[in-house]
Write a protein that holds these residues in place. Structure first.
Motif, PDB file in Angstrom:
ATOM      1  N   ALA A 128       0.858  -1.181   0.000  1.00 41.61           N
ATOM      2  CA  ALA A 128       0.000   0.000   0.000  1.00 41.61           C
ATOM      3  C   ALA A 128       0.894   1.230   0.000  1.00 41.61           C
ATOM      4  O   ALA A 128       2.046   1.178   0.464  1.00 41.61           O
ATOM      5  CB  ALA A 128      -0.921   0.004   1.222  1.00 41.61           C
ATOM      6  N   ARG A 171      -4.477   9.222  -7.157  1.00 40.00           N
ATOM      7  CA  ARG A 171      -5.124   8.868  -5.894  1.00 40.00           C
ATOM      8  C   ARG A 171      -4.609   9.688  -4.713  1.00 40.00           C
ATOM      9  O   ARG A 171      -4.970   9.425  -3.564  1.00 40.00           O
ATOM     10  CB  ARG A 171      -4.912   7.376  -5.614  1.00 40.00           C
ATOM     11  CG  ARG A 171      -5.586   6.442  -6.609  1.00 40.00           C
ATOM     12  CD  ARG A 171      -7.106   6.433  -6.432  1.00 40.00           C
ATOM     13  NE  ARG A 171      -7.471   6.029  -5.094  1.00 40.00           N
ATOM     14  CZ  ARG A 171      -7.611   4.759  -4.688  1.00 40.00           C
ATOM     15  NH1 ARG A 171      -7.430   3.766  -5.558  1.00 40.00           N
ATOM     16  NH2 ARG A 171      -7.965   4.495  -3.447  1.00 40.00           N
ATOM     17  N   ARG A 226      -6.816  -2.827   5.231  1.00 38.77           N
ATOM     18  CA  ARG A 226      -7.368  -1.939   4.221  1.00 38.77           C
ATOM     19  C   ARG A 226      -8.233  -0.849   4.852  1.00 38.77           C
ATOM     20  O   ARG A 226      -8.249   0.308   4.381  1.00 38.77           O
ATOM     21  CB  ARG A 226      -8.163  -2.737   3.190  1.00 38.77           C
ATOM     22  CG  ARG A 226      -7.280  -3.702   2.395  1.00 38.77           C
ATOM     23  CD  ARG A 226      -8.001  -4.369   1.252  1.00 38.77           C
ATOM     24  NE  ARG A 226      -8.347  -3.403   0.210  1.00 38.77           N
ATOM     25  CZ  ARG A 226      -8.830  -3.741  -0.979  1.00 38.77           C
ATOM     26  NH1 ARG A 226      -8.994  -5.032  -1.288  1.00 38.77           N
ATOM     27  NH2 ARG A 226      -9.138  -2.822  -1.873  1.00 38.77           N
ATOM     28  N   ALA A 227      -8.903  -1.169   5.943  1.00 40.26           N
ATOM     29  CA  ALA A 227      -9.712  -0.165   6.637  1.00 40.26           C
ATOM     30  C   ALA A 227      -8.827   0.911   7.260  1.00 40.26           C
ATOM     31  O   ALA A 227      -9.118   2.113   7.158  1.00 40.26           O
ATOM     32  CB  ALA A 227     -10.577  -0.835   7.705  1.00 40.26           C
ATOM     33  N   CYS A 254      -5.727   1.636   6.354  1.00 35.44           N
ATOM     34  CA  CYS A 254      -5.118   2.379   5.250  1.00 35.44           C
ATOM     35  C   CYS A 254      -6.065   3.470   4.755  1.00 35.44           C
ATOM     36  O   CYS A 254      -5.653   4.621   4.526  1.00 35.44           O
ATOM     37  CB  CYS A 254      -4.775   1.435   4.096  1.00 35.44           C
ATOM     38  SG  CYS A 254      -3.339   0.389   4.379  1.00 35.44           S
ATOM     39  N   LYS A 255      -7.324   3.133   4.598  1.00 34.96           N
ATOM     40  CA  LYS A 255      -8.304   4.101   4.115  1.00 34.96           C
ATOM     41  C   LYS A 255      -8.434   5.275   5.076  1.00 34.96           C
ATOM     42  O   LYS A 255      -8.561   6.436   4.649  1.00 34.96           O
ATOM     43  CB  LYS A 255      -9.655   3.403   3.928  1.00 34.96           C
ATOM     44  CG  LYS A 255     -10.717   4.285   3.294  1.00 34.96           C
ATOM     45  CD  LYS A 255     -11.995   3.504   3.064  1.00 34.96           C
ATOM     46  CE  LYS A 255     -13.061   4.402   2.412  1.00 34.96           C
ATOM     47  NZ  LYS A 255     -14.335   3.644   2.172  1.00 34.96           N
ATOM     48  N   ASN A 256      -8.385   4.989   6.383  1.00 38.59           N
ATOM     49  CA  ASN A 256      -8.492   6.049   7.384  1.00 38.59           C
ATOM     50  C   ASN A 256      -7.352   7.057   7.284  1.00 38.59           C
ATOM     51  O   ASN A 256      -7.496   8.205   7.722  1.00 38.59           O
ATOM     52  CB  ASN A 256      -8.514   5.456   8.793  1.00 38.59           C
ATOM     53  CG  ASN A 256      -9.799   4.717   9.092  1.00 38.59           C
ATOM     54  OD1 ASN A 256     -10.809   4.901   8.392  1.00 38.59           O
ATOM     55  ND2 ASN A 256      -9.786   3.870  10.107  1.00 38.59           N
ATOM     56  N   SER A 304      -5.658   7.748   4.335  1.00 39.70           N
ATOM     57  CA  SER A 304      -5.508   8.104   2.912  1.00 39.70           C
ATOM     58  C   SER A 304      -4.553   7.178   2.168  1.00 39.70           C
ATOM     59  O   SER A 304      -3.938   7.573   1.179  1.00 39.70           O
ATOM     60  CB  SER A 304      -5.030   9.564   2.770  1.00 39.70           C
ATOM     61  OG  SER A 304      -5.915  10.450   3.421  1.00 39.70           O
ATOM     62  N   VAL A 313      -3.390   4.023  -0.223  1.00 40.03           N
ATOM     63  CA  VAL A 313      -3.864   3.440  -1.473  1.00 40.03           C
ATOM     64  C   VAL A 313      -3.396   1.986  -1.518  1.00 40.03           C
ATOM     65  O   VAL A 313      -2.192   1.706  -1.631  1.00 40.03           O
ATOM     66  CB  VAL A 313      -3.315   4.208  -2.694  1.00 40.03           C
ATOM     67  CG1 VAL A 313      -3.843   3.581  -3.985  1.00 40.03           C
ATOM     68  CG2 VAL A 313      -3.668   5.685  -2.615  1.00 40.03           C
ATOM     69  N   TYR A 314      -4.326   1.059  -1.409  1.00 39.97           N
ATOM     70  CA  TYR A 314      -3.975  -0.357  -1.478  1.00 39.97           C
ATOM     71  C   TYR A 314      -3.628  -0.722  -2.911  1.00 39.97           C
ATOM     72  O   TYR A 314      -4.403  -0.461  -3.838  1.00 39.97           O
ATOM     73  CB  TYR A 314      -5.137  -1.209  -0.972  1.00 39.97           C
ATOM     74  CG  TYR A 314      -4.925  -2.701  -1.131  1.00 39.97           C
ATOM     75  CD1 TYR A 314      -3.914  -3.355  -0.441  1.00 39.97           C
ATOM     76  CD2 TYR A 314      -5.735  -3.451  -1.982  1.00 39.97           C
ATOM     77  CE1 TYR A 314      -3.709  -4.719  -0.580  1.00 39.97           C
ATOM     78  CE2 TYR A 314      -5.549  -4.817  -2.125  1.00 39.97           C
ATOM     79  CZ  TYR A 314      -4.532  -5.444  -1.431  1.00 39.97           C
ATOM     80  OH  TYR A 314      -4.330  -6.788  -1.576  1.00 39.97           O
TER      81      TYR A 314
END
Length: 534
Positions: A277, A333, A361-362, A364-366, A368, A370-371
């Motif tokens: 990521a 992104r 992945r959760a 990572c999303k928190n 910003s 990018v997986y």
């Protein structure tokens, strides 16, 4: 065949792509390689051995020049320069190759009787001067346990495996995998380093988040000392006083020769995969990694490259068209200039891995992130043990490369990393030379993490000047590390190179205790002298 003056199999090489050479040329200038000495030339200069092994050990000791040369040095940059230049300096007077515990006992009896200094060789992968003979008027005998290299027992119910201490990483894993098990200890030196060396130097493997460091794996074993045999039983836990295991872990040959290692093994996992990521900046990347570890997300490995290492890895990867596509996608992104690459592994049952990947992945999303999927992660896994070969590729075009590693608390990570990088980056400015410096965090704990910094500089006009450049960078940065909340070594041990900096970390009373322990096992300082403690 193993290279006599470098890393690994001489039939394997790691090519540096054209784009990588251009990248380094832009950062620090074009290199001019130095010429290498030949093995034949070096062997002609080997002095006569000072050993006179008796009939009882004569068959165990090799006095030939080539064998002595091949066991004279490890893999630190000074070792590399010594072997490449042919100016090796001190050599062992002989190399012993025991096959049994009785053989090791006989060698120790000879050492005690004739006041010979003894150095355990392990896999010869030391990057801290562990196996280099000290300046002495005594004969020096190096001991390789390469013949003690097999799995001798496997207790499936307790999941305890017993190995000869000279078993290298690939043989440890192949012998266990034949029975459906793994140790899970994968240091970068895995190809050559031995299970006994891992214990002696307190090694850490790349998947320590799942399997632990070697101290969590080491269950017991056998150590032959100058005062007799020390047996450490395999008890799962004990409150019966100080732990003898801990006395042997990190002992670096000062107390005896580890001949048998009992380790806690695991059944082979149902599933394993590696992923990548990217994050837009260092702060968000580091915070995401800390959260993953402190929330005990079930990962097997985690590595975070800072912006310069991320840029360097992409430049050295080759395939400019594919990397260009990746760069444009990431920029779209929000992960453009200053981005950081996180590599992570999930290992376990299918259900465990699916849950862990969802958690990663959760988070990572928190932040910003990018997986980027598993393709780059799997490429990392394929090449995870080949990176030491990069030193050879860089050397051939006139560059020297080395690493510094430490560990510190989370609250000090940025401060210490920035101090290390700044000091290395400016260290050769007085010579109008630039140093390319980059870092990753490679081992993570709830409390903090390790900091692993690589630095590349142009070789000098000769070997002496190149060594002086390394000494300037290594000494000043090592002092900076121990005086700013870092350990002198998270995974490479102390050896002779790091011994001067150990007292800052251990304190006066702590050093007295370590010296007393060494003296108890070796009152005449015959076992690997000047290693660990000066």
């Amino acid at each position: 065949m193993r290279r006599w003056n470098g890393w690994g199999d001489d039939q394997f090489s790691l090519e540096l792509p054209r784009e990588g050479q251009a990248f380094l040329g832009q950062r620090i200038g074009q290199g001019q390689p130095l010429s290498d000495a030949t093995l034949a030339t070096v062997c002609t200069g080997v002095p006569e051995s000072r050993l006179s092994p008796g009939r009882d050990i004569q068959h165990l000791v090799d006095l030939t020049p080539e064998t002595r040369v091949r066991h004279a040095r490890g893999q630190s940059l000074p070792d590399w320069l010594a072997m490449r230049s042919g100016d090796i300096g001190l050599l062992p007077d002989g190399v012993a190759l025991p096959r049994t515990n009785d053989d090791v006992q006989a060698l120790l009896g000879y050492v005690r009787q004739h006041r010979v200094q003894l150095i355990p060789y392990g896999g010869g992968t030391s990057v801290a001067g562990h196996i280099n003979p000290a300046d002495t008027d005594k004969p020096v005998l190096t001991v390789s346990l390469a013949n003690m290299n097999h799995l001798s027992d496997l207790d499936r119910e307790s999941q305890i495996a017993t190995f000869g201490a000279g078993t290298p990483g690939p043989l440890v894993e192949s012998q266990l995998r034949a029975h459906g098990y793994t140790l899970g200890h994968f240091p970068q030196s895995f190809e050559l380093s031995t299970i006994g060396g891992w214990v002696a130097s307190r090694s850490s493997g790349q998947q320590s988040l799942r399997y632990g460091r070697i101290e969590q794996m080491f269950a017991g074993g056998r150590i032959e000392t100058l005062k007799g045999t020390l047996e450490i039983p395999t008890i799962p836990a004990s409150s019966a006083g100080p732990d003898i295991r801990e006395m042997i872990l990190g002992s670096e040959g000062r107390m005896g020769i580890i001949t048998e290692v009992k380790v806690r093994v695991s059944e082979l996992a149902e599933h394993e995969s590696f992923h990548v990521a990217f994050f837009p900046d260092w702060d968000s990347a580091r915070t995401a990694c800390r959260k993953l570890v402190q929330q005990r997300t079930q990962l097997s490995m985690l590595r975070l490259s800072n912006p310069v290492e991320t840029e360097t890895q992409l430049a050295l990867a080759g395939h400019p068209a594919l990397i260009g596509l990746l760069e444009r996608f990431l920029a779209f992104r929000g992960a453009g200039q200053g981005k950081c690459m996180m590599t992570f592994g999930v290992t376990g049952t299918q259900r465990q891995c699916k849950a862990a990947l969802t958690q990663v992945r959760a988070i990572c999303k928190n932040y910003s992130g990018v997986y980027a999927g598993s393709r780059m992660g799997e490429k990392w896994a394929e090449k995870r043990f080949t990176m030491p070969y990069l030193r050879e590729a860089l050397w051939q075009i006139g560059y020297a490369v080395d690493t510094l590693e430490t560990a510190t608390d989370w609250s000090n990570v940025d401060n210490l990393m920035n101090l290390i990088e700044s000091n290395l980056r400016e260290g050769l400015s007085g010579e109008q030379e630039r140093t390319h410096v980059f870092t990753h965090l490679s081992h993570f704990y709830g409390q903090g993490c390790s900091i692993y910094t690589t630095y590349v500089f142009r070789v000098g006009d000769n070997y002496e000047q190149t060594l002086q450049r390394w000494q300037k960078l290594k000494h000043s940065t090592s002092e900076l590390i121990v005086n700013n909340g870092g350990t002198i070594s998270h995974q490479h041990g102390v050896g002779k190179d790091h011994a001067p900096y150990l007292p800052v970390e251990k304190g006066g009373l702590g050093m007295e205790a370590i010296r007393a322990l060494c003296h108890q096992f070796d009152p005449d300082a015959l076992l690997n002298p000047r290693t660990l403690v000066e």
